[in-house]
Design an enzyme around this catalytic site. Structure first.
Site, PDB file in Angstrom:
ATOM      1  N   ARG A 112     -16.496   9.130  -3.978  1.00 42.59           N
ATOM      2  CA  ARG A 112     -16.670   8.046  -4.947  1.00 42.59           C
ATOM      3  C   ARG A 112     -16.388   6.730  -4.220  1.00 42.59           C
ATOM      4  O   ARG A 112     -15.237   6.344  -3.997  1.00 42.59           O
ATOM      5  CB  ARG A 112     -15.728   8.216  -6.135  1.00 42.59           C
ATOM      6  CG  ARG A 112     -16.042   7.229  -7.256  1.00 42.59           C
ATOM      7  CD  ARG A 112     -15.292   7.581  -8.520  1.00 42.59           C
ATOM      8  NE  ARG A 112     -15.814   6.861  -9.652  1.00 42.59           N
ATOM      9  CZ  ARG A 112     -15.323   5.691 -10.090  1.00 42.59           C
ATOM     10  NH1 ARG A 112     -14.324   5.133  -9.464  1.00 42.59           N
ATOM     11  NH2 ARG A 112     -15.849   5.103 -11.152  1.00 42.59           N
ATOM     12  N   ASN A 139       0.447   5.817  -0.363  1.00 44.96           N
ATOM     13  CA  ASN A 139      -0.422   6.972  -0.524  1.00 44.96           C
ATOM     14  C   ASN A 139       0.412   8.224  -0.313  1.00 44.96           C
ATOM     15  O   ASN A 139       1.127   8.332   0.682  1.00 44.96           O
ATOM     16  CB  ASN A 139      -1.562   6.916   0.514  1.00 44.96           C
ATOM     17  CG  ASN A 139      -2.462   8.147   0.459  1.00 44.96           C
ATOM     18  OD1 ASN A 139      -2.082   9.213   0.907  1.00 44.96           O
ATOM     19  ND2 ASN A 139      -3.649   7.966  -0.082  1.00 44.96           N
ATOM     20  N   HIS A 184       0.852  -1.184   0.000  1.00 45.44           N
ATOM     21  CA  HIS A 184       0.000   0.000   0.000  1.00 45.44           C
ATOM     22  C   HIS A 184       0.887   1.232   0.000  1.00 45.44           C
ATOM     23  O   HIS A 184       1.922   1.257   0.666  1.00 45.44           O
ATOM     24  CB  HIS A 184      -0.896   0.019   1.238  1.00 45.44           C
ATOM     25  CG  HIS A 184      -1.412   1.387   1.585  1.00 45.44           C
ATOM     26  ND1 HIS A 184      -0.847   2.173   2.577  1.00 45.44           N
ATOM     27  CD2 HIS A 184      -2.432   2.128   1.070  1.00 45.44           C
ATOM     28  CE1 HIS A 184      -1.479   3.320   2.660  1.00 45.44           C
ATOM     29  NE2 HIS A 184      -2.449   3.326   1.754  1.00 45.44           N
TER      30      HIS A 184
END
Length: 448
Positions: free
Chosen positions: A408, A255, A253
């Protein structure tokens, strides 16, 4: 894969000193062919050496030591221990609050790169045309919002193309718009040869900050001065979660994000956040050392204390409290970085984003043909269940995104695996490889 942009009919030729994927699947980093380097054994990666250590107290009161959680009071900068106060995270539409409000960056060691190349030329390598109109990007090419949008789009394209090379499949590119302002690009590779589910998302959103987000930020020490009750904001980031089919290939992961708020008097508050972490199903010492060493190298370019402190922060953040275990073997995690200045923080974030491919792809290539048993696959499914638990119960970005109007949902839940499993009262047998992993998840270790 090359995407032709309708508005990019002409472009000047320019060589960008950035992590830019070129045509025919070749990825270069400052002139180096990364795909060839990714095939080298781990021994080819040079060992790191420590730099002289200088740490600083920030000019603030009632702050907390990032590594130790100790309250101190300081009236000015002086040598001491690197500090961090709380944090408020905005990852795309998911605005969350972290353990600390503010991370103080220390003194600069390397100069940031300013020449980032021609925007039209750089856009040719993206998975899709930019979210912001390319003409607007050109007009505002020196603004941080433009530079960050270009960086996250390049990071998305570089990682997707590296994964496509090892998998043989192609990402579905899904462009979406947010009616409140902005939009994003979701790239998903699902049920393919190597990856069961791989998602790499970019979002650039703007508008007025939701009241719930403003309240959380203020509760963590942010002073936000609204005009007529409104706080214009801009948030952008790249986020990815990769779930391989083979249980011997770890989940990864990462970000990296930027947030900007315009206050009533026209001044802007800004900060960066992000991180990269690894979640193996079976512990491999060599993989762990390679992963952490690559991240440390990226951090050491900017300050020798960053890796140590951000590694501890990562171990604290990705903690499944109700299980008393970490989600994985960590990496780095930081939030609310807003000093010493914007240029230096951006240079640090850029180094971290560029480390994503070299820290993960060699591990994938190493294990891509490993055989595995049904029992090992079942263990992978159980560990994925823990991944789901953390993301839905504790991850502040996911929780806030689900509660934010205009979010979203498909992109927010992209982080969840295609399949997972929960068994009642499951505990691995002592002395097994599964039990070895659990020891590290319950007691984090230093890998380098």
């Amino acid at each position: 894969m090359s995407v032709t942009l309708t508005r990019l009919q002409t472009a000047t030729k320019s060589t960008a000193r950035v992590f830019t994927p070129l045509c025919k699947g070749t990825i270069h980093h400052q002139g180096v062919d990364l795909h060839s380097s990714l095939r080298r054994p781990y021994s080819s990666f040079r060992k790191l050496t420590s730099l002289p250590l200088t740490k600083w107290f920030p000019r603030s009161v009632s702050t907390r030591l990032m590594s130790y959680g100790i309250n101190v009071t300081s009236g000015g900068y002086r040598k001491g221990v690197f500090l961090v106060t709380g944090a408020a995270t905005v990852a795309g539409l998911a605005v969350g609050v972290c353990h600390f409000q503010r991370a103080e960056m220390a003194s600069r060691i390397v100069l940031p790169e300013k020449d980032e190349g021609d925007i039209l030329e750089r856009c040719k390598s993206f998975m899709c045309s930019p979210i912001t109109d390319v003409h607007v990007l050109q007009e505002r090419k020196d603004e941080m919002s433009t530079r960050m949008e270009m960086l996250i789009l390049e990071t998305q394209a570089a990682f997707c193309k590296a994964l496509e090379q090892v998998d043989g499949g192609s990402f579905k590119v899904d462009r979406w718009q947010r009616k409140e302002g902005g939009g994003g690009i979701s790239c998903v590779l699902q049920d393919s040869k190597v990856f069961e589910k791989a998602g790499v998302n970019v979002s650039v959103v703007y508008g007025n900050l939701p009241e719930e987000a403003a309240k959380q930020m203020r509760s963590r020490g942010k002073v936000l001065k609204a005009k007529d009750g409104k706080l214009p904001f801009c948030a952008m980031g790249v986020s990815s979660v990769i779930h391989p089919k083979n249980p011997h290939i770890p989940t990864v992961h990462f970000n990296y994000r930027y947030f900007e708020i315009e206050e009533a008097d026209g001044t802007k508050q800004w900060w960066f956040g992000g991180g990269t972490d690894l979640t193996p199903m079976y512990l491999n010492q060599e993989d762990a050392v390679h992963f952490h060493s690559t991240l440390k190298e990226a951090c050491d370019k900017h300050h020798p204390q960053y890796y140590s402190d951000f590694k501890k922060w990562c171990d604290r953040y990705f903690f499944i409290n109700h299980r008393n275990e970490r989600r994985g073997i960590g990496g780095i995690f930081f939030d609310d970085l807003d000093s010493p200045n914007q240029e230096e923080v951006f240079a640090f974030v850029k180094s971290c984003a560029r480390s994503v491919v070299p820290c993960y792809l060699p591990i994938v290539r190493k294990h891509v043909n490993d055989s595995f048993s049904p029992e090992e696959k079942a263990w992978q499914q159980l560990r994925r269940g823990r991944y789901v638990e953390f993301n839905l119960v504790y991850d502040r970005g996911t929780k806030f995104g689900l509660a934010t109007p205009g979010s979203r949902i498909e992109s927010i839940l992209m982080s969840l695996p295609l399949t997972a499993r929960w068994e009642y009262m499951h505990e691995p047998v002592k002395g097994t490889k599964e039990a070895e992993l659990m020891e590290v998840l319950r007691q984090p270790k230093d890998w380098i």
